[in-house]
Scaffold this active site. Structure first.
Site, mmCIF file in Angstrom:
data_model
loop_
_atom_site.group_PDB
_atom_site.id
_atom_site.type_symbol
_atom_site.label_atom_id
_atom_site.label_comp_id
_atom_site.label_asym_id
_atom_site.label_seq_id
_atom_site.Cartn_x
_atom_site.Cartn_y
_atom_site.Cartn_z
ATOM 1 N N SER A 142 17.564 -28.399 -35.579
ATOM 2 C CA SER A 142 16.749 -28.406 -34.161
ATOM 3 C C SER A 142 16.347 -27.685 -33.733
ATOM 4 C CB SER A 142 18.052 -29.456 -33.526
ATOM 5 O OG SER A 142 17.409 -28.901 -32.041
ATOM 6 N N TYR A 155 26.728 -28.564 -29.945
ATOM 7 C CA TYR A 155 26.066 -29.183 -30.459
ATOM 8 C C TYR A 155 25.351 -28.306 -31.277
ATOM 9 C CZ TYR A 155 21.935 -31.855 -31.747
ATOM 10 O OH TYR A 155 20.251 -31.988 -32.243
#
Length: 234
Positions: A142, A155
């Site tokens: 990501s 995260y």
């Protein structure tokens, strides 16, 4: 007419929705046999029907947080199609991520899926790939693995870890013939992102944009390794 991935077999985790579904569909379009893996077996069957290539699709309900499940996934894929050429670690969870909130349960789930799930997947197929001197590990990271967002601390940490695993694995596999690619999407239009109040009004990437990047990486000649791809909306 021959397609880019004719004769290849790919496993895609997190294939029951969003990016995973798009990756599975694009790989199939390019001729690959595709093994769909996710916890929701019924959803996998629905996606297999959409793809409509029964002889090239295998659905295997899998919880990537369980090593036995992941090992069984690889064994079933190998039994059905022979060698596994591509493994796409796409399963992902974005949960409560502020350290100050102390949501340990969510942290554990994210670490188990986003980090340990990736390692289990690699472990399940890498020995055979090394023996054959070919294969491709694709880790979906990501852009949160490049910069920490205040509300996504934990995260982001998991996605930094995925990038680190990918970078280290690339070095470990030098001259073995086995390739590894880390693909880091920005915000993608998925059921998860569509519910985010932080992304309202912003143009997002489509899942197929990420899927095409996967195809681009795995369809390169054997001597070409696309190490890392960062994809962001304009």
């Amino acid at each position: 007419m021959a397609k880019q991935l004719d004769g290849k077999t790919a496993i895609v985790t997190g294939a029951s929705s969003g990016i995973g579904t798009a990756i599975a569909k694009e790989l199939t379009k390019e001729g690959a046999n595709v093994v769909l893996a996710a916890r929701n077996g019924e959803k996998l069957v629905e996606i297999a029907k959409e793809i409509n290539k029964k002889d090239k699709i295998l659905c295997v309900p899998t919880d990537v947080t369980k090593q036995d499940d992941v090992d069984s996934l690889a064994k079933r894929a190998k039994k059905a199609f022979g060698n596994i050429d591509i493994y796409v670690n796409n399963a992902d969870m974005m949960g409560s991520s502020r350290v100050t909130e102390g949501d340990v349960t969510n942290w554990d789930q994210m670490i188990d899926i986003n980090i340990k799930g990736v390692l289990y997947g690699i472990h399940s197929v890498l020995p055979d790939m090394k023996v054959r001197g070919s294969g491709h590990i694709v880790n979906i990271a990501s852009d949160s693995g490049f910069e920490v967002t205040e509300r996504l601390t934990v995260y982001c940490a998991t996605k930094f870890a995925v990038r680190a695993i990918s970078a280290g694995l690339e070095k470990e596999l030098a001259n073995t013939g086995v390739r590894t690619t880390s693909i880091s999407p920005g915000m993608v239009e998925t059921p998860l992102s569509s519910k985010s109040p932080f992304e309202e009004g912003r143009k997002k990437l489509a899942p197929v944009d990420i899927a095409r990047a996967v195809v681009y990486a795995v369809a390169q000649p054997d001597y070409v390794n696309v190490n890392e791809v960062l994809i962001r909306p304009i």
